[in-house]
Design a protein around this motif. Sequence first.
Motif, PDB file in Angstrom:
ATOM      1  N   SER A   1       0.858  -1.191   0.000  1.00  0.00           N
ATOM      2  CA  SER A   1       0.000   0.000   0.000  1.00  0.00           C
ATOM      3  C   SER A   1       0.889   1.234   0.000  1.00  0.00           C
ATOM      4  N   THR A   2       0.322   2.334  -0.518  1.00  0.00           N
ATOM      5  CA  THR A   2       1.076   3.573  -0.641  1.00  0.00           C
ATOM      6  C   THR A   2       0.089   4.732  -0.678  1.00  0.00           C
ATOM      7  N   LEU A   3       0.604   5.955  -0.761  1.00  0.00           N
ATOM      8  CA  LEU A   3      -0.237   7.157  -0.685  1.00  0.00           C
ATOM      9  C   LEU A   3      -0.260   7.926  -1.998  1.00  0.00           C
ATOM     10  N   ALA A   4      -1.337   8.684  -2.194  1.00  0.00           N
ATOM     11  CA  ALA A   4      -1.435   9.615  -3.328  1.00  0.00           C
ATOM     12  C   ALA A   4      -2.239  10.829  -2.885  1.00  0.00           C
ATOM     13  N   VAL A   5      -1.934  11.984  -3.489  1.00  0.00           N
ATOM     14  CA  VAL A   5      -2.639  13.228  -3.195  1.00  0.00           C
ATOM     15  C   VAL A   5      -3.065  13.858  -4.511  1.00  0.00           C
ATOM     16  N   LYS A   6      -4.232  14.481  -4.517  1.00  0.00           N
ATOM     17  CA  LYS A   6      -4.738  15.089  -5.746  1.00  0.00           C
ATOM     18  C   LYS A   6      -3.827  16.232  -6.184  1.00  0.00           C
ATOM     19  N   ILE A   7      -3.532  16.267  -7.477  1.00  0.00           N
ATOM     20  CA  ILE A   7      -2.698  17.336  -8.041  1.00  0.00           C
ATOM     21  C   ILE A   7      -3.561  18.566  -8.294  1.00  0.00           C
ATOM     22  N   LYS A   8      -3.081  19.714  -7.824  1.00  0.00           N
ATOM     23  CA  LYS A   8      -3.871  20.944  -7.906  1.00  0.00           C
ATOM     24  C   LYS A   8      -3.222  22.029  -8.746  1.00  0.00           C
ATOM     25  N   ASN A   9      -2.051  21.757  -9.323  1.00  0.00           N
ATOM     26  CA  ASN A   9      -1.415  22.770 -10.175  1.00  0.00           C
ATOM     27  C   ASN A   9      -0.738  22.109 -11.369  1.00  0.00           C
ATOM     28  N   THR A  10      -0.631  22.867 -12.448  1.00  0.00           N
ATOM     29  CA  THR A  10      -0.097  22.314 -13.698  1.00  0.00           C
ATOM     30  C   THR A  10       1.413  22.071 -13.619  1.00  0.00           C
ATOM     31  N   ASP A  11       2.112  22.802 -12.747  1.00  0.00           N
ATOM     32  CA  ASP A  11       3.552  22.563 -12.606  1.00  0.00           C
ATOM     33  C   ASP A  11       3.816  21.129 -12.174  1.00  0.00           C
ATOM     34  N   ASP A  12       3.072  20.664 -11.182  1.00  0.00           N
ATOM     35  CA  ASP A  12       3.235  19.272 -10.723  1.00  0.00           C
ATOM     36  C   ASP A  12       2.762  18.283 -11.781  1.00  0.00           C
ATOM     37  N   LEU A  13       1.653  18.599 -12.417  1.00  0.00           N
ATOM     38  CA  LEU A  13       1.066  17.673 -13.388  1.00  0.00           C
ATOM     39  C   LEU A  13       2.016  17.373 -14.542  1.00  0.00           C
ATOM     40  N   PHE A  14       2.739  18.392 -15.004  1.00  0.00           N
ATOM     41  CA  PHE A  14       3.606  18.217 -16.175  1.00  0.00           C
ATOM     42  C   PHE A  14       5.092  18.090 -15.812  1.00  0.00           C
ATOM     43  N   ASN A  15       5.382  17.934 -14.515  1.00  0.00           N
ATOM     44  CA  ASN A  15       6.763  17.770 -14.057  1.00  0.00           C
ATOM     45  C   ASN A  15       7.101  16.276 -14.021  1.00  0.00           C
ATOM     46  N   PRO A  16       8.084  15.815 -14.809  1.00  0.00           N
ATOM     47  CA  PRO A  16       8.411  14.385 -14.832  1.00  0.00           C
ATOM     48  C   PRO A  16       8.989  13.866 -13.514  1.00  0.00           C
TER      49      PRO A  16
ATOM     50  N   ASP B   1      -9.493  16.013 -24.779  1.00  0.00           N
ATOM     51  CA  ASP B   1     -10.276  17.187 -25.156  1.00  0.00           C
ATOM     52  C   ASP B   1      -9.799  18.480 -24.499  1.00  0.00           C
ATOM     53  N   ALA B   2      -8.785  18.401 -23.649  1.00  0.00           N
ATOM     54  CA  ALA B   2      -8.287  19.619 -22.994  1.00  0.00           C
ATOM     55  C   ALA B   2      -7.463  20.433 -23.981  1.00  0.00           C
ATOM     56  N   LEU B   3      -7.785  21.712 -24.082  1.00  0.00           N
ATOM     57  CA  LEU B   3      -7.080  22.590 -25.026  1.00  0.00           C
ATOM     58  C   LEU B   3      -5.920  23.328 -24.359  1.00  0.00           C
ATOM     59  N   THR B   4      -5.965  23.463 -23.045  1.00  0.00           N
ATOM     60  CA  THR B   4      -4.887  24.126 -22.302  1.00  0.00           C
ATOM     61  C   THR B   4      -4.470  23.237 -21.134  1.00  0.00           C
ATOM     62  N   LYS B   5      -3.313  23.536 -20.554  1.00  0.00           N
ATOM     63  CA  LYS B   5      -2.855  22.774 -19.388  1.00  0.00           C
ATOM     64  C   LYS B   5      -3.833  22.906 -18.225  1.00  0.00           C
ATOM     65  N   GLU B   6      -4.400  24.102 -18.055  1.00  0.00           N
ATOM     66  CA  GLU B   6      -5.352  24.326 -16.963  1.00  0.00           C
ATOM     67  C   GLU B   6      -6.594  23.451 -17.121  1.00  0.00           C
ATOM     68  N   GLU B   7      -7.004  23.213 -18.385  1.00  0.00           N
ATOM     69  CA  GLU B   7      -8.185  22.383 -18.626  1.00  0.00           C
ATOM     70  C   GLU B   7      -7.960  20.932 -18.206  1.00  0.00           C
ATOM     71  N   TRP B   8      -6.702  20.488 -18.224  1.00  0.00           N
ATOM     72  CA  TRP B   8      -6.401  19.131 -17.762  1.00  0.00           C
ATOM     73  C   TRP B   8      -6.880  18.956 -16.319  1.00  0.00           C
ATOM     74  N   LEU B   9      -6.638  19.976 -15.485  1.00  0.00           N
ATOM     75  CA  LEU B   9      -7.022  19.887 -14.076  1.00  0.00           C
ATOM     76  C   LEU B   9      -8.537  19.929 -13.903  1.00  0.00           C
ATOM     77  N   LYS B  10      -9.221  20.662 -14.791  1.00  0.00           N
ATOM     78  CA  LYS B  10     -10.682  20.787 -14.683  1.00  0.00           C
ATOM     79  C   LYS B  10     -11.399  19.536 -15.193  1.00  0.00           C
ATOM     80  N   LYS B  11     -10.887  18.956 -16.264  1.00  0.00           N
ATOM     81  CA  LYS B  11     -11.578  17.834 -16.912  1.00  0.00           C
ATOM     82  C   LYS B  11     -11.274  16.482 -16.271  1.00  0.00           C
TER      83      LYS B  11
END
Length: 256
Positions: A124-139, A165-175
């Motif tokens: 078992s392990t942990l995860a937290v919801k990503i709330k910003n695009t910097d983290d989302l697109f950071n390898p 269907d996301a047109l911007t990085k911000e839309e990734w977080l919304k969709k």
Amino acid sequence: MPHITGIIPARYKSTRFPGKPLAEILGKPLIQIVYENAKKSKFINELIIATDDERIYEVAKKFNADVVMTPSEIPTGTDRVAFVAKEINTDIVVNIQGDEPLLTPDMIDSAIEPFFTEEKIDISTLAVKIKNTDDLFNPNVVKVVFDKNNFALYFSRNPIPFCRDALTKEEWLKKGEHYKHIGIYVYSKTSLLKFVNLPNSKLEELEKLEQLRALENGMKIKIVITEKDTIGVDTPNDLEKVIQIFKNKKEFSNAG
């Protein structure tokens, strides 16, 4: 109740930050903060630091930690944890990363809890919801997707799931919902010893993520969602961020 052992692997020769377990945060070495946090866990029965370096060993002894010397040629933290665990009479092993000073006791306990309720579980392990695009697109921020029962389907350095269907990085977080993996691992002792004896897998080698070896071999990884995020100390810059967080906490508690 099962017997639960926490093991903190601590290596001196980090490529990006040599000697980081001994780097100071407000007067305490990093490894001591990690140890003291883990010591407050409700479920851990014994806690051990596993190191390959005499300097870390001596510092750990000074703050009265249970510390074990391990061979320097051990390739990974998980292998170091298994090296110590195989000699211990225990049921569950918690691999607590030695560079996670923001990992709180309740986060550790929430990662352990599935072993009290789930029958078919290896890790078992942990995860937290990503709330910003910097983290989302950071390898360097590892993402995880999981099934309806919160068992991991895949881990990746890429943003997953892909939002077509996301047109911007911000839309990734919304969709879509995207989750950051937090690197604490809880194993049954049997699963840990099985894992370290498996050969490195194809996906593991591509992504440089060892947990993919477990998935590729059919092991079940339970994902526990937490509200708390952490910053792993991989570089001196990370250390400065963590020091600032600790300073702000101290100022807040003093003000209160």
